[in-house]
Scaffold this motif. Structure first.
Motif, PDB file in Angstrom:
ATOM      1  N   TYR A 233      51.321  14.232   1.377  1.00  0.00           N
ATOM      2  CA  TYR A 233      50.605  15.501   1.203  1.00  0.00           C
ATOM      3  C   TYR A 233      51.442  16.466   0.376  1.00  0.00           C
TER       4      TYR A 233
ATOM      5  N   ASP B 255      51.689  15.396  -3.328  1.00  0.00           N
ATOM      6  CA  ASP B 255      50.448  15.609  -4.082  1.00  0.00           C
ATOM      7  C   ASP B 255      50.255  17.073  -4.468  1.00  0.00           C
ATOM      8  N   ARG B 256      50.867  17.993  -3.721  1.00  0.00           N
ATOM      9  CA  ARG B 256      50.704  19.427  -3.979  1.00  0.00           C
ATOM     10  C   ARG B 256      51.927  20.045  -4.633  1.00  0.00           C
TER      11      ARG B 256
ATOM     12  N   ARG C  21      54.649  26.632  -0.242  1.00  0.00           N
ATOM     13  CA  ARG C  21      53.758  26.638  -1.416  1.00  0.00           C
ATOM     14  C   ARG C  21      53.673  28.075  -1.938  1.00  0.00           C
TER      15      ARG C  21
ATOM     16  N   HIS D 244      50.476  29.504  -3.400  1.00  0.00           N
ATOM     17  CA  HIS D 244      49.259  29.410  -2.598  1.00  0.00           C
ATOM     18  C   HIS D 244      49.118  30.667  -1.743  1.00  0.00           C
TER      19      HIS D 244
ATOM     20  N   PRO E 163      50.610  25.035   4.771  1.00  0.00           N
ATOM     21  CA  PRO E 163      50.288  23.680   4.310  1.00  0.00           C
ATOM     22  C   PRO E 163      50.204  22.744   5.520  1.00  0.00           C
TER      23      PRO E 163
ATOM     24  N   GLU F  78      44.285  15.478  -3.379  1.00  0.00           N
ATOM     25  CA  GLU F  78      44.870  16.470  -4.292  1.00  0.00           C
ATOM     26  C   GLU F  78      43.806  17.492  -4.696  1.00  0.00           C
ATOM     27  N   GLY F  79      44.081  18.748  -4.413  1.00  0.00           N
ATOM     28  CA  GLY F  79      43.141  19.810  -4.740  1.00  0.00           C
ATOM     29  C   GLY F  79      42.050  20.005  -3.704  1.00  0.00           C
TER      30      GLY F  79
ATOM     31  N   GLU G  32      41.517  20.280   0.592  1.00  0.00           N
ATOM     32  CA  GLU G  32      42.022  20.275   1.964  1.00  0.00           C
ATOM     33  C   GLU G  32      40.901  19.816   2.902  1.00  0.00           C
TER      34      GLU G  32
END
Length: 498
Positions: free
Chosen positions: A97, A100-101, A151, A154, A240, A363-364, A366
């Motif tokens: 996870y 990927d972010r 993040r 984010h 996250p 990815e992209g 949630e």
């Protein structure tokens, strides 16, 4: 001069501290966007520490070091062993996870901060002194704040970190103020000496209760008990999901440990006072956690309110060890071991539940709404089965381990013979029945609703194997709970005897 016993008491902490610094330096030379070398070194470190703590716990020895500021006993060692294993499992689930972010693109802070968070838990669990407890608590919380904000681009993560920081600082102030009051009243920061001073009965009761109120408030925040639960839903939702796993798992073991150290080891003569406070916290947590949990459509927020209700159950176990101000060895053993069993099995069950949420995230995207789990059984029967086992266990449905955890706490309450405790047990059962609705609703969505997408769910081999083993353990410990129950009982007996 520091003796060998003092060093022996903190060997695992020293390993964590040294390896945390080494891994931070090694990570500077790692170019992989998945931080493979950092990841492997972190898991090896936590594995070695878990084995060390397991060996300490199996020996059954209790010893004090560093001028009685640190204690190594069976209860603490098992909790630290479980915390290290829980953190390893968390990182296995969370690494894909995070990669990927782009959370691992700039550096391996996820791993180094996790090590320092685990070190904070270890210090909290081993503490036999107010200042050492606070030192461990701050190391854990400061690492957690940074993890939640990992993040940086984010908005939700940054907002959650700010809320967590502000409320966490306030709760730390409560705890520190309560400790300072008790230090002023007893003249000692050593938990054993505080117990002796209070037990002598020469200190004004009002002063002690005043300090106790602030200590219980600080503990309640760390556990996420009502009315100090405000941060839990927002932080679980905004962080996250890989970090939600970290703060929703192993730290619960450390929170239980400091509750035992402070309330049972240090403030047992004030049990009649803190039991009433814990009863209020437990009632509020069970009510708010289950009633508001029913209203949630976001799975992370639903599991956040689930956490609140489960902490209420654990508090019921903690408060049932002393009856009418009288300490009975058997009652205390049953109560505190049931609370320990409950918190261990809760962490064991919550990890794969959050793990499946992490697994379904793409990815992209949630995958955290309940609707996102529609038809999961058609897309992946294996992961739907693991999630169903976890949800049934959290709901307390036999023969899963969550049922026996709830049963152990209820038995401890009823065995006390107190009418109030029996009424609390009935209330807890009613709230559990209400709470079962929101778990079963997710199972219904997974098995009976049409999937939103036909894509299969894939996962790296290490994640798949860990998730299956984790889910299987929830089932196996439900069928054979005796071993873990006996372990918790033996650990608590040795801790109380020391």
């Amino acid at each position: 001069m520091i003796d060998n016993i003092s060093w022996l008491a903190v060997y695992p902490e020293i390993v964590l501290l040294v390896m945390g610094c080494v891994i931070a330096l090694v990570d500077l030379g790692v170019s992989s966007t998945r931080r493979t070398a950092t990841y492997v070194l972190t898991l090896l470190t936590m594995g070695v520490v878990a084995v060390l703590e397991g060996m300490y716990a199996a020996s059954g020895n209790t010893f004090y070091g560093w001028g009685n500021m640190v204690v190594s006993d069976a209860m603490g060692n098992w909790l630290k062993c479980f915390a290290a294993v829980a953190m390893m499992v968390t990182l296995v689930y969370g690494r894909p996870y995070a990669a990927d972010r782009s959370m691992l693109k700039r550096g391996g802070e996820l791993f180094t901060l996790s090590i320092f968070a685990l070190l904070g838990m270890f210090v909290m669990i081993s503490a036999n002194n107010f200042l050492v407890i606070y030192l461990g608590l701050e190391l854990l919380t400061l690492s957690s704040y940074a993890l939640v904000a990992l993040r940086r681009d984010h908005e939700g993560s940054v907002e959650a970190a700010m809320k967590y920081f502000v409320l966490g600082a306030m709760a730390s102030g409560f705890l520190l103020y309560g400790m300072s009051m008790l230090y002023g009243a007893t003249g000692s920061l050593d938990i054993g000496e505080v117990f002796k001073a209070i037990n002598a009965g020469q200190i004004r009761h009002q002063v002690l209760v005043f300090g106790l109120v602030f200590i219980v408030a600080g503990l309640a925040f760390k556990m996420g008990a009502v009315p100090f639960h405000m941060w839990i839903p927002d932080v679980y939702h905004g962080a996250p999901t890989a970090v939600t796993l970290i703060i929703g798992g192993a730290p619960k073991l450390a929170a239980f440990a400091i509750a035992m150290r402070l309330l049972v080891d240090g403030l047992l003569p004030l049990a009649i006072d803190w039991q009433q406070m814990l009863a209020v916290l437990a009632i509020g947590s069970l009510f708010v956690g289950n009633i508001i949990g029913v209203m949630q459509t976001n799975l992370k927020r639903m599991l956040a309110y689930s956490t609140i209700s489960h902490m209420g159950f654990m508090l019921l176990g903690l408060m049932s060890g002393v009856v009418n101000g009288t300490v009975d060895a058997t009652a205390a053993e049953n109560a505190y071991s049931s609370a320990m069993f409950y918190v261990v099995t809760y962490v064991l069950t919550a990890l794969p539940a959050f793990g499946v949420i992490v697994l379904l995230a793409r990815e992209g995207f949630e995958s955290e709404e309940i609707a996102d789990f529609a038809g999961l059984n058609q897309r992946s029967p294996l992961y739907a089965g693991v999630m169903a086992v976890c949800l049934f266990s959290l709901a307390g449905i036999p023969p899963l381990v969550g049922f026996y955890a709830k049963l152990a706490v209820l038995q401890a309450l009823v065995a006390s013979g107190s009418g109030f405790h029996i009424a609390l047990a009935v209330f807890a059962v009613i709230m559990s029945l209400i709470g079962a609705f929101y778990y079963l609703r997710v199972v219904k969505v997974m098995y009976f609703d049409k999937p939103l997408t036909a894509s299969r769910v894939s996962a790296p081999a290490d994640v798949r194997l860990t998730l299956v083993a984790n889910g299987a353990l929830v089932l196996v410990l439900g069928l054979l709970p005796g071993g873990l129950m006996a372990l918790c009982a033996d650990a608590v007996v040795r801790a109380l005897a020391s």
